[in-house]
Design a protein around this motif. Structure first.
Motif, PDB file in Angstrom:
ATOM      1  N   ARG A   1       0.819  -1.214   0.000  1.00 53.69           N
ATOM      2  CA  ARG A   1       0.000   0.000   0.000  1.00 53.69           C
ATOM      3  C   ARG A   1       0.856   1.268   0.000  1.00 53.69           C
ATOM      4  NH1 ARG A   1      -4.548  -1.337   4.662  1.00 53.69           N
ATOM      5  NH2 ARG A   1      -5.172  -3.396   3.895  1.00 53.69           N
ATOM      6  N   HIS A   2       2.068   1.131   0.501  1.00 53.19           N
ATOM      7  CA  HIS A   2       2.945   2.301   0.615  1.00 53.19           C
ATOM      8  C   HIS A   2       3.834   2.483  -0.618  1.00 53.19           C
ATOM      9  CE1 HIS A   2       1.938   2.875   4.905  1.00 53.19           C
ATOM     10  NE2 HIS A   2       1.882   1.565   4.933  1.00 53.19           N
ATOM     11  N   PHE A   3       3.857   1.499  -1.495  1.00 57.34           N
ATOM     12  CA  PHE A   3       4.670   1.616  -2.699  1.00 57.34           C
ATOM     13  C   PHE A   3       3.825   2.242  -3.800  1.00 57.34           C
ATOM     14  CE2 PHE A   3       7.035  -2.375  -1.115  1.00 57.34           C
ATOM     15  CZ  PHE A   3       7.896  -1.592  -0.363  1.00 57.34           C
ATOM     16  N   HIS A   4       4.210   3.424  -4.219  1.00 59.48           N
ATOM     17  CA  HIS A   4       3.462   4.119  -5.255  1.00 59.48           C
ATOM     18  C   HIS A   4       3.465   3.304  -6.547  1.00 59.48           C
ATOM     19  CE1 HIS A   4       3.522   7.358  -2.465  1.00 59.48           C
ATOM     20  NE2 HIS A   4       4.811   7.626  -2.620  1.00 59.48           N
ATOM     21  N   ASP A   5       2.405   3.463  -7.310  1.00 57.96           N
ATOM     22  CA  ASP A   5       2.270   2.715  -8.564  1.00 57.96           C
ATOM     23  C   ASP A   5       3.440   2.967  -9.505  1.00 57.96           C
ATOM     24  OD1 ASP A   5      -0.081   1.651  -7.687  1.00 57.96           O
ATOM     25  OD2 ASP A   5      -1.352   3.117  -8.713  1.00 57.96           O
ATOM     26  N   ASP A   6       3.964   4.184  -9.499  1.00 59.84           N
ATOM     27  CA  ASP A   6       5.033   4.499 -10.444  1.00 59.84           C
ATOM     28  C   ASP A   6       6.382   3.888 -10.054  1.00 59.84           C
ATOM     29  OD1 ASP A   6       5.435   6.096  -8.253  1.00 59.84           O
ATOM     30  OD2 ASP A   6       5.531   7.996  -9.353  1.00 59.84           O
ATOM     31  N   LEU A   7       6.480   3.286  -8.855  1.00 53.75           N
ATOM     32  CA  LEU A   7       7.710   2.594  -8.487  1.00 53.75           C
ATOM     33  C   LEU A   7       7.816   1.245  -9.192  1.00 53.75           C
ATOM     34  CD1 LEU A   7       8.047   3.280  -4.644  1.00 53.75           C
ATOM     35  CD2 LEU A   7       9.263   4.377  -6.514  1.00 53.75           C
ATOM     36  N   ASN A   8       6.694   0.680  -9.609  1.00 59.30           N
ATOM     37  CA  ASN A   8       6.671  -0.558 -10.385  1.00 59.30           C
ATOM     38  C   ASN A   8       7.375  -1.714  -9.680  1.00 59.30           C
ATOM     39  OD1 ASN A   8       5.927  -2.069 -12.628  1.00 59.30           O
ATOM     40  ND2 ASN A   8       7.849  -1.656 -13.708  1.00 59.30           N
ATOM     41  N   LEU A   9       7.158  -1.835  -8.372  1.00 60.50           N
ATOM     42  CA  LEU A   9       7.776  -2.905  -7.589  1.00 60.50           C
ATOM     43  C   LEU A   9       6.881  -4.130  -7.540  1.00 60.50           C
ATOM     44  CD1 LEU A   9       9.136  -0.850  -4.561  1.00 60.50           C
ATOM     45  CD2 LEU A   9      10.515  -2.059  -6.248  1.00 60.50           C
ATOM     46  N   LYS A  10       7.505  -5.309  -7.610  1.00 55.36           N
ATOM     47  CA  LYS A  10       6.787  -6.574  -7.450  1.00 55.36           C
ATOM     48  C   LYS A  10       7.510  -7.421  -6.406  1.00 55.36           C
ATOM     49  CE  LYS A  10       5.125  -6.627 -12.236  1.00 55.36           C
ATOM     50  NZ  LYS A  10       5.112  -7.382 -13.523  1.00 55.36           N
ATOM     51  N   GLU A  11       6.761  -8.339  -5.790  1.00 58.00           N
ATOM     52  CA  GLU A  11       7.371  -9.223  -4.792  1.00 58.00           C
ATOM     53  C   GLU A  11       7.576 -10.594  -5.406  1.00 58.00           C
ATOM     54  OE1 GLU A  11       8.604 -11.473  -1.535  1.00 58.00           O
ATOM     55  OE2 GLU A  11       6.792 -11.982  -2.672  1.00 58.00           O
ATOM     56  N   LEU A  12       8.761 -11.172  -5.186  1.00 52.91           N
ATOM     57  CA  LEU A  12       9.184 -12.396  -5.861  1.00 52.91           C
ATOM     58  C   LEU A  12       8.221 -13.559  -5.634  1.00 52.91           C
ATOM     59  CD1 LEU A  12      11.336 -14.021  -7.438  1.00 52.91           C
ATOM     60  CD2 LEU A  12      12.519 -14.373  -5.255  1.00 52.91           C
ATOM     61  N   PHE A  13       7.898 -13.874  -4.387  1.00 52.58           N
ATOM     62  CA  PHE A  13       7.057 -15.030  -4.086  1.00 52.58           C
ATOM     63  C   PHE A  13       5.611 -14.804  -4.518  1.00 52.58           C
ATOM     64  CE2 PHE A  13      10.788 -16.057  -1.794  1.00 52.58           C
ATOM     65  CZ  PHE A  13      10.784 -17.427  -1.590  1.00 52.58           C
ATOM     66  N   VAL A  14       5.132 -13.570  -4.403  1.00 62.35           N
ATOM     67  CA  VAL A  14       3.779 -13.259  -4.868  1.00 62.35           C
ATOM     68  C   VAL A  14       3.691 -13.466  -6.376  1.00 62.35           C
ATOM     69  CG1 VAL A  14       2.063 -11.428  -5.139  1.00 62.35           C
ATOM     70  CG2 VAL A  14       3.279 -11.679  -2.970  1.00 62.35           C
ATOM     71  N   THR A  15       4.717 -13.035  -7.094  1.00 58.26           N
ATOM     72  CA  THR A  15       4.728 -13.182  -8.545  1.00 58.26           C
ATOM     73  C   THR A  15       4.749 -14.644  -8.976  1.00 58.26           C
ATOM     74  OG1 THR A  15       5.884 -11.072  -8.815  1.00 58.26           O
ATOM     75  CG2 THR A  15       5.975 -12.595 -10.670  1.00 58.26           C
ATOM     76  N   LEU A  16       5.605 -15.449  -8.343  1.00 56.85           N
ATOM     77  CA  LEU A  16       5.808 -16.828  -8.799  1.00 56.85           C
ATOM     78  C   LEU A  16       4.896 -17.842  -8.112  1.00 56.85           C
ATOM     79  CD1 LEU A  16       9.706 -16.993  -9.117  1.00 56.85           C
ATOM     80  CD2 LEU A  16       8.019 -16.549 -10.902  1.00 56.85           C
TER      81      LEU A  16
ATOM     82  N   VAL B   1      11.174 -10.207  -0.776  1.00 55.36           N
ATOM     83  CA  VAL B   1      12.102  -9.848  -1.849  1.00 55.36           C
ATOM     84  C   VAL B   1      11.300  -9.085  -2.899  1.00 55.36           C
ATOM     85  CG1 VAL B   1      13.717 -10.635  -3.611  1.00 55.36           C
ATOM     86  CG2 VAL B   1      13.509 -11.916  -1.458  1.00 55.36           C
ATOM     87  N   TYR B   2      11.510  -7.769  -2.985  1.00 53.43           N
ATOM     88  CA  TYR B   2      10.878  -6.947  -4.007  1.00 53.43           C
ATOM     89  C   TYR B   2      11.897  -6.659  -5.112  1.00 53.43           C
ATOM     90  CZ  TYR B   2       7.073  -6.140  -0.685  1.00 53.43           C
ATOM     91  OH  TYR B   2       6.024  -6.314   0.183  1.00 53.43           O
ATOM     92  N   TYR B   3      11.398  -6.378  -6.308  1.00 51.77           N
ATOM     93  CA  TYR B   3      12.316  -6.177  -7.429  1.00 51.77           C
ATOM     94  C   TYR B   3      11.652  -5.338  -8.513  1.00 51.77           C
ATOM     95  CZ  TYR B   3       9.426  -9.567  -9.875  1.00 51.77           C
ATOM     96  OH  TYR B   3       8.359 -10.204 -10.459  1.00 51.77           O
ATOM     97  N   ARG B   4      12.474  -4.826  -9.411  1.00 52.66           N
ATOM     98  CA  ARG B   4      12.007  -4.268 -10.674  1.00 52.66           C
ATOM     99  C   ARG B   4      13.180  -4.276 -11.657  1.00 52.66           C
ATOM    100  NH1 ARG B   4      11.326   2.232  -9.436  1.00 52.66           N
ATOM    101  NH2 ARG B   4      13.433   2.846 -10.042  1.00 52.66           N
ATOM    102  N   GLY B   5      12.853  -4.280 -12.955  1.00 55.25           N
ATOM    103  CA  GLY B   5      13.892  -4.303 -13.975  1.00 55.25           C
ATOM    104  C   GLY B   5      14.570  -5.641 -14.132  1.00 55.25           C
ATOM    105  N   LEU B   6      13.977  -6.701 -13.564  1.00 57.47           N
ATOM    106  CA  LEU B   6      14.522  -8.049 -13.638  1.00 57.47           C
ATOM    107  C   LEU B   6      13.391  -9.034 -13.909  1.00 57.47           C
ATOM    108  CD1 LEU B   6      16.682  -7.809 -10.402  1.00 57.47           C
ATOM    109  CD2 LEU B   6      17.629  -7.941 -12.709  1.00 57.47           C
TER     110      LEU B   6
END
Length: 254
Positions: A186-201, A221-226
């Motif tokens: 909720r605190h990560f703005h949309d324009d930061l484009n962050l994703k969480e590794l385990f949520v994604t996979l 583990v959050y990430y972007r650009g990978l």
């Protein structure tokens, strides 16, 4: 890092100052062995000692290393490391550390403490990867136990990213968020484009605490650009006898 597949392997681990659950045994040497076995290129550590003064008797009994614990853990596997203190007391300090097989271009420790007895920080290191010298931003975090703390610390984290991490440079944020209510996003703005590794996979956050019966999803583990390739929670076998947190392992591709 695999040069053929342009992959990078990471690990994040709250090591509980080198002690097992309940501080019954000092197990830093076993932790070093297990961390090294993962073959991680970059290791994010929380609750790791820098300076820790012990009597000679206690050092001998506990196999307590004389050098800073992040240096002991780095050993021969990770020639580059950065350490940021976030708790300082009469006989020592502890904080966050990043161990890396690749050199740091720069690093900075950002104090995000709100209360004197709850010191917290964000360790931001920029690592240079491979012949192309790709810049990877690595942020190791350990947030507070109180909702008020985490809310302001997450705001500080988002500001740090927005102001100091270019959008075209890859980034990994890992550590102990103490966010068992799953409110960090909720605190990560949309324009930061962050994703969480385990949520994604896997569709949900990994439950990592306590290690013997993981219920709370506090480590992330959050990430972007990978591109995320795989993830594992390390909570069984020998890992169960170490810290009170499970470790998280991930593989990314550029």
């Amino acid at each position: 890092m695999s040069t053929a597949g342009r992959e990078i392997h990471i690990l994040t681990y709250n090591i509980h100052k080198g002690y097992c659950t309940g501080k019954r045994r000092f197990v830093l040497d076993s932790m070093r062995q297990r961390i090294a076995e993962t073959g991680a290129d970059i290791v994010f550590l929380q609750e790791v000692h820098g300076l820790a003064q012990k009597s000679e008797k206690k050092m001998g009994r506990l196999s307590y290393p004389e050098q800073p614990h992040f240096e002991f853990l780095a050993d021969q596997a990770w020639p580059h490391y950065a350490y940021g203190r976030n708790a300082i007391y009469r006989k020592g300090d502890h904080g966050n550390a990043i161990l890396s097989m690749h050199p740091f271009v720069s690093w900075e420790n950002i104090d995000v403490s709100l209360f004197p007895r709850s010191s917290r920080s964000i360790l931001h290191g920029v690592i240079e990867l491979g012949p192309a010298k790709t810049r990877l931003h690595t942020l190791c975090v350990h947030l507070g136990l109180l909702e008020q703390e985490r809310r302001e610390q997450l705001q500080a984290l988002t500001w740090r990213i927005a102001e100091h991490v270019p959008e075209d440079e890859p980034m990994i944020i890992a550590g102990d968020f103490n966010d068992w209510r799953r409110r960090a996003e909720r605190h990560f703005h949309d324009d930061l484009n962050l994703k969480e590794l385990f949520v994604t996979l896997e569709g949900r956050h990994a439950r990592t605490f306590p290690v013997w019966a993981p219920l709370l999803p506090v480590d992330r583990v959050y990430y972007r650009g990978l591109k995320p390739i795989s993830c594992r929670k390390l909570a069984s076998g020998h890992w169960r006898d170490l810290s009170d947190h499970a470790a998280l392992f991930g593989v990314f591709r550029f």
